[in-house]
Design an enzyme around this catalytic site. Structure first.
Site, mmCIF file in Angstrom:
data_model
loop_
_atom_site.group_PDB
_atom_site.id
_atom_site.type_symbol
_atom_site.label_atom_id
_atom_site.label_comp_id
_atom_site.label_asym_id
_atom_site.label_seq_id
_atom_site.Cartn_x
_atom_site.Cartn_y
_atom_site.Cartn_z
ATOM 1 N N HIS A 59 0.836 -1.207 0.000
ATOM 2 C CA HIS A 59 0.000 0.000 0.000
ATOM 3 C C HIS A 59 0.867 1.252 0.000
ATOM 4 O O HIS A 59 1.670 1.462 0.909
ATOM 5 C CB HIS A 59 -0.891 -0.007 1.246
ATOM 6 C CG HIS A 59 -1.889 1.092 1.268
ATOM 7 N ND1 HIS A 59 -2.106 1.883 2.361
ATOM 8 C CD2 HIS A 59 -2.754 1.523 0.310
ATOM 9 C CE1 HIS A 59 -3.072 2.750 2.099
ATOM 10 N NE2 HIS A 59 -3.480 2.562 0.856
ATOM 11 N N ARG A 60 0.704 2.084 -1.019
ATOM 12 C CA ARG A 60 1.524 3.301 -1.204
ATOM 13 C C ARG A 60 3.010 2.932 -1.107
ATOM 14 O O ARG A 60 3.796 3.661 -0.510
ATOM 15 C CB ARG A 60 1.167 4.380 -0.184
ATOM 16 C CG ARG A 60 -0.336 4.670 -0.081
ATOM 17 C CD ARG A 60 -0.651 5.830 0.858
ATOM 18 N NE ARG A 60 -2.047 5.787 1.280
ATOM 19 C CZ ARG A 60 -2.566 6.542 2.245
ATOM 20 N NH1 ARG A 60 -1.824 7.436 2.858
ATOM 21 N NH2 ARG A 60 -3.847 6.430 2.575
ATOM 22 N N GLU A 95 0.471 -0.552 -4.849
ATOM 23 C CA GLU A 95 -0.579 0.447 -5.044
ATOM 24 C C GLU A 95 0.007 1.829 -4.788
ATOM 25 O O GLU A 95 0.747 2.015 -3.815
ATOM 26 C CB GLU A 95 -1.729 0.171 -4.059
ATOM 27 C CG GLU A 95 -2.969 1.012 -4.279
ATOM 28 C CD GLU A 95 -3.088 2.245 -3.402
ATOM 29 O OE1 GLU A 95 -4.093 2.937 -3.500
ATOM 30 O OE2 GLU A 95 -2.140 2.549 -2.618
ATOM 31 N N ASP A 129 -0.972 6.357 -5.398
ATOM 32 C CA ASP A 129 -2.004 7.360 -5.681
ATOM 33 C C ASP A 129 -1.420 8.403 -6.619
ATOM 34 O O ASP A 129 -0.254 8.798 -6.447
ATOM 35 C CB ASP A 129 -2.411 8.065 -4.381
ATOM 36 C CG ASP A 129 -2.828 7.065 -3.321
ATOM 37 O OD1 ASP A 129 -3.934 6.536 -3.436
ATOM 38 O OD2 ASP A 129 -2.031 6.814 -2.389
ATOM 39 N N HIS A 142 -0.629 11.032 -2.005
ATOM 40 C CA HIS A 142 -1.981 10.648 -1.588
ATOM 41 C C HIS A 142 -2.925 11.838 -1.438
ATOM 42 O O HIS A 142 -4.001 11.879 -2.038
ATOM 43 C CB HIS A 142 -1.936 9.857 -0.275
ATOM 44 C CG HIS A 142 -3.295 9.460 0.206
ATOM 45 N ND1 HIS A 142 -4.054 10.253 1.058
ATOM 46 C CD2 HIS A 142 -4.054 8.372 -0.054
ATOM 47 C CE1 HIS A 142 -5.204 9.663 1.295
ATOM 48 N NE2 HIS A 142 -5.240 8.516 0.619
ATOM 49 N N GLU A 161 -3.971 4.232 -8.443
ATOM 50 C CA GLU A 161 -5.243 4.809 -7.998
ATOM 51 C C GLU A 161 -5.319 6.248 -8.480
ATOM 52 O O GLU A 161 -4.483 7.087 -8.115
ATOM 53 C CB GLU A 161 -5.393 4.760 -6.469
ATOM 54 C CG GLU A 161 -6.766 5.337 -6.103
ATOM 55 C CD GLU A 161 -7.009 5.597 -4.632
ATOM 56 O OE1 GLU A 161 -6.358 5.006 -3.760
ATOM 57 O OE2 GLU A 161 -7.905 6.438 -4.373
ATOM 58 N N LYS A 172 -6.398 9.456 -7.937
ATOM 59 C CA LYS A 172 -6.908 10.168 -6.768
ATOM 60 C C LYS A 172 -7.405 11.542 -7.187
ATOM 61 O O LYS A 172 -8.490 11.963 -6.817
ATOM 62 C CB LYS A 172 -5.783 10.256 -5.740
ATOM 63 C CG LYS A 172 -6.161 10.772 -4.409
ATOM 64 C CD LYS A 172 -7.136 9.861 -3.695
ATOM 65 C CE LYS A 172 -6.458 8.866 -2.780
ATOM 66 N NZ LYS A 172 -7.475 7.998 -2.111
ATOM 67 N N ASP A 231 -0.060 -2.053 4.290
ATOM 68 C CA ASP A 231 1.122 -1.212 4.577
ATOM 69 C C ASP A 231 2.326 -2.083 4.916
ATOM 70 O O ASP A 231 3.459 -1.616 4.863
ATOM 71 C CB ASP A 231 0.842 -0.317 5.807
ATOM 72 C CG ASP A 231 -0.266 0.695 5.569
ATOM 73 O OD1 ASP A 231 -0.581 0.998 4.412
ATOM 74 O OD2 ASP A 231 -0.843 1.165 6.592
HETATM 75 O O1 G3P Z 1 -6.444 1.614 -3.078
HETATM 76 C C1 G3P Z 1 -6.752 1.259 -1.772
HETATM 77 C C2 G3P Z 1 -6.632 2.404 -0.800
HETATM 78 O O2 G3P Z 1 -5.386 3.019 -0.993
HETATM 79 C C3 G3P Z 1 -7.725 3.416 -0.945
HETATM 80 O O3 G3P Z 1 -7.734 4.381 0.066
HETATM 81 O O4 G3P Z 1 -7.210 6.555 1.086
HETATM 82 O O5 G3P Z 1 -5.521 4.755 1.164
HETATM 83 O O6 G3P Z 1 -6.037 5.920 -0.984
HETATM 84 P P1 G3P Z 1 -6.575 5.452 0.329
HETATM 85 CA CA CA Z 2 -4.703 4.713 -2.437
#
Ligand code: G3P
Ligand code: CA
Length: 228
Positions: free
Chosen positions: A9-10, A36, A38, A51, A103, A105, A223
């Site tokens: 995640h990120r 993943e 953003d 993000h 993603e 955003k 994460d």
């Molecule tokens: O893509 C999953 C998750 O990252 C979505 O929420 O706020 O962490 O971008 P957020």
């Molecule tokens: Ca995200």
């Protein structure tokens, strides 16, 4: 039971500041199947990996990311030490070592994302299935679908799986990306029987990860991807 895809995640947000090249390298070092990130469009037209819509939480800058030039953004420091990367820098770093979940955003990100995906599939040997483009923003996903029907799409939801799937149908999305709190065994099964992959987020806790595995999800975004 198949092991779900391990998706950082990120990058590997639990270990290194999110959405930085260093965090993405950490995720690669941990052996992820996917990462993943953003993206936002900055004022000079490049896609940057970040993000929030504003700069205050993580950088020494202020204001909206969409109102800054790439040069201005590159002058900032994330948590005092890292730089905001562009999408192209991330693509060059990953270099097909794993799948990339972009993603969308920020507003107006679809066109540039499609352009970058096209460039890397046509000139750098990436496969279209090395990408998943996801968003909470239905307009951005619709734009991607209208530009290039081959790009794998995923609908993000943190509130309502039914409305996510009814929209997903209209853009022939491959996956639903629901918050883990929305899931139970039968919901995962129904989504999969309807033809969707289920990649859930953000699952960090060891027990929650084990629970998602019993549901048979296709991917887990964490994460701490080494826990998956
Ligand atoms: O893509 C999953 C998750 O990252 C979505 O929420 O706020 O962490 O971008 P957020
Ligand atoms: Ca995200």
């Amino acid at each position: 039971m198949n092991q779900p895809l391990k998706i950082g995640h990120r990058g590997a947000k639990g270990y290194v500041a999110e959405n930085t090249l260093e965090s993405i390298q950490k995720a690669l070092d941990l052996g992820v199947d996917g990462i993943e990130i953003d993206v936002h469009l900055c004022q000079t037209g490049e896609l940057v990996v970040y993000h929030d819509f504003t700069l205050e939480r993580l950088t020494d800058g202020t204001g909206e990311i969409a109102m800054k030039s790439l040069e201005e953004l590159k002058a900032l420091k994330i948590v005092g030490q890292f730089k905001i990367p562009t999408l192209l820098e991330v693509l060059d770093l990953i270099d097909k070592k794993c799948m990339l979940n972009i993603e969308l955003k920020g507003e107006g990100t679809a066109f540039e994302a499609c352009k970058s995906i096209q460039l890397y599939t046509e000139t750098k040997d990436w496969k279209i299935d090395d990408f998943i483009v996801s968003s909470f923003n239905h307009d951005e996903l619709k734009s991607v679908y209208n530009i290039n029907k081959n790009i794998p799409l995923a609908v993000l939801t943190e509130s309502d799986i039914e409305s996510a799937t009814s929209f997903a149908e209209s853009i022939k999305a491959k996956a639903i990306h629901p918050h883990c709190f929305l899931l139970d065994q039968s919901t995962v099964q129904q989504l999969q029987e309807s033809g969707y992959k289920v990649n859930t987020w953000t699952v960090n806790d060891i027990e929650a990860i084990a629970l998602m595995k019993t549901y048979g999800v296709d991917g887990i975004i964490s994460d701490y991807p080494d826990r998956l």
